[in-house]
Design an enzyme around this catalytic site. Structure first.
Site, PDB file in Angstrom:
ATOM      1  N   SER A   1      53.583  35.181  92.384  1.00  0.00           N
ATOM      2  CA  SER A   1      54.712  34.547  92.251  1.00  0.00           C
ATOM      3  C   SER A   1      55.324  36.455  91.180  1.00  0.00           C
ATOM      4  CB  SER A   1      55.502  33.848  91.229  1.00  0.00           C
ATOM      5  OG  SER A   1      55.639  34.408  89.368  1.00  0.00           O
ATOM      6  N   LYS A   2      56.019  36.444  91.843  1.00  0.00           N
ATOM      7  CA  LYS A   2      56.486  37.988  91.021  1.00  0.00           C
ATOM      8  C   LYS A   2      56.255  37.663  89.257  1.00  0.00           C
ATOM      9  CE  LYS A   2      60.565  38.170  93.890  1.00  0.00           C
ATOM     10  NZ  LYS A   2      61.791  39.241  94.098  1.00  0.00           N
ATOM     11  N   ARG A   3      57.301  36.866  89.142  1.00  0.00           N
ATOM     12  CA  ARG A   3      56.982  37.015  87.547  1.00  0.00           C
ATOM     13  C   ARG A   3      55.820  36.677  87.328  1.00  0.00           C
ATOM     14  NH1 ARG A   3      58.900  32.379  88.072  1.00  0.00           N
ATOM     15  NH2 ARG A   3      60.058  32.922  89.832  1.00  0.00           N
ATOM     16  N   ARG A   4      55.242  36.144  87.324  1.00  0.00           N
ATOM     17  CA  ARG A   4      53.425  35.773  87.034  1.00  0.00           C
ATOM     18  C   ARG A   4      52.440  36.350  86.835  1.00  0.00           C
ATOM     19  NH1 ARG A   4      53.578  30.068  88.378  1.00  0.00           N
ATOM     20  NH2 ARG A   4      53.127  30.877  90.264  1.00  0.00           N
TER      21      ARG A   4
END
Ligand code: GLU
Length: 469
Positions: free
Chosen positions: A238-241
């Site tokens: 994921s982009k955030r992680r």
């Protein structure tokens, strides 16, 4: 239908180019190349709120970096989905005229109330037979036929969907704009696409899309849904992680060839006992039928190991050339005038065997260009607490003032000292390395000293001795 296989890559320009997208693009490119087919690039830019031209350029640059060559006769595009908007709407109206679609005036709240009352989820087909005409706010829905839909998928085999589980989905919104599912199919039909190879997350939409292909009078394409990429915790990247932007890896000095080779091994392996193979072998051997169903672990360490292999396979001039952007970068610790290409060339071979990313190179060689090394305080404290550190440096200071300045002699001197003090050479080297380079790791020490020269070496030993008093 065209006999030439036509693959496509259809990214939405809504963010940094994701490594998963890169793998999908490469799968399509490999197959188009092997089968003498075409790779169509279509930018799916209809979600205006999330698009930006900057992301589109990022996609085009990333594909070029990966070797997906837009000047090749097998490359077509880029096409832009937004240019086809009138075709999407026309197809929706055709579906209506053919009896495959109907207008519906229920609001989302009404749909919810009906679902609640019936104890079922979703839209219940209420307007199917009401014969509504188009009107303001009315949506056009697809009339899902009875039966089952079998998606023939080259990776997953036959996937069967009971049509009663597929609701009459929306084709045109209340404002007349087409839904993505429809636009995607209309474009694929329009571009004579024969093979859709894409991420697994699209599989739930595939039965709906297959029904649309059929309702529009076309044979559906060959489908293939490739497994998702996951991180170490087996969670979807994921982009955030996670670090998912291809560009970040490029900036760190992952070579394009290494990235390409690594991405192709996510869910697939070349024949034979090594995974490190050239693109031509990949093109020859890659088959969707051999792609694994289970999620593929995007292992950054393994990517780096691949990169190390590719770095070592470069010729020395190629390696020096490849390092150049990192040596000329704005964030290096030396001034441009301090950099000496000849000095770098003298140590380049030693560096080439030790790095897994080109971004590591500048910190490994900065001590050669700076007047004084950048000292890692922790390393200094750690290595200089050894009781032999100071006497050893003093000893070196004296001997190195007159010694024959070759790495063999420099080493022989320390070897003898290690023997005398009954300390391993590696241990003895550590404080000397920190004194000279500022760090505990770096290129081989004695060769580095040889390149650095006697005067600088003695000066740095003196400085270290002053620090330790
Ligand atoms: N534009 C979609 C995406 O980026 C791809 C849809 C498809 O490949 O069919 O996820």
């Amino acid at each position: 239908m065209s006999h030439t296989p036509r693959y496509r890559f259809a990214p939405s320009p809504t963010g940094f180019f994701h490594v998963g997208g890169a793998r999908t693009a490469l799968y399509n490119w490999a197959l188009a190349q092997r089968e003498g087919g075409v790779f169509v690039l279509r930018i799916e830019d209809t979600d205006e709120s999330r698009n930006s031209p900057e992301w589109t350029n990022g996609i085009i640059d990333a594909l070029a970096w990966l070797g997906i060559d837009s000047s090749s006769s097998q490359f077509e595009g880029p096409y832009f989905q937004s240019d086809n908007a009138s075709k999407h709407v026309a197809a929706a109206h055709r579906l209506y005229e053919l009896g495959h679609a109907y207008w519906c005036d229920l609001t989302p709240e009404q749909i919810q109330e009906r679902a609640k009352a019936a104890g079922k989820q979703g839209y219940d087909g209420y307007s199917r037979d009401r014969g509504l005409e188009p009107g303001p706010g009315r949506v056009l829905r697809f009339r899902v036929p009875e039966g089952t839909t079998v998606v023939r998928d080259l990776v997953r085999g036959d996937v069967e969907f009971d049509n009663t589980t597929i609701e009459d989905f929306v084709l045109l919104r209340g404002n007349g704009s087409p839904m993505f599912l429809l636009a995607n199919v209309v474009d694929d039909i329009d571009m004579n696409i024969t093979n859709v190879v894409r991420a697994e997350e699209h599989l739930p939409n595939t039965p709906k899309q297959q029904l649309l292909w059929q309702a529009l009078g076309h044979e559906p394409p060959v489908w293939a849904h490739v497994p998702v990429l996951v991180n170490e915790q087996r969670k979807k990247l994921s982009k955030r992680r996670d670090k998912v932007a291809l560009e970040q890896y490029k900036d760190e000095g992952i070579l394009a060839e290494a990235m390409v080779n690594y991405l192709m091994t996510l869910g697939w392996a070349p024949h034979g006992d090594t995974e490190i193979v050239p693109w031509s072998t990949i093109v020859e051997q890659f088959r969707l039928e051999d792609v694994n169903h289970s999620p593929a672990f995007f292992d950054v360490k393994k990517l780096q190991a691949f990169n190390g292999e590719y770095i070592r396979a470069l010729s020395l001039p190629q390696f020096i050339n490849a390092c150049s952007p990192w040596l000329m970068a704005e964030d290096v610790s030396w001034n441009a005038s301090q950099f000496k290409p000849k000095v770098f060339a003298a140590v380049a071979e030693l560096i080439q065997t030790r790095v897994v990313m080109l971004s590591e190179v500048s910190t490994m060689v900065d001590f050669l260009f700076l007047d004084a090394p950048i000292v890692d305080e922790q390393a200094f404290t750690k290595t200089f607490t050894a009781d032999f550190a100071r006497p050893m440096l003093e000893h070196c200071r004296d001997a190195y003032a007159t010694i024959n300045w070759t790495h063999e002699d420099l080493k022989a001197h320390l070897d003898a000292l290690a023997e005398e003090l009954q300390v391993k050479l590696g241990k003895l080297q550590a404080p000397l390395r920190v004194a000279i380079t500022g760090r505990t790791i770096g290129p081989p020490l004695f060769e580095s000293l040889e390149v650095l020269g006697r005067e600088q070496t003695l000066r740095r030993i003196d400085a270290a001795l002053l620090r330790t008093v």
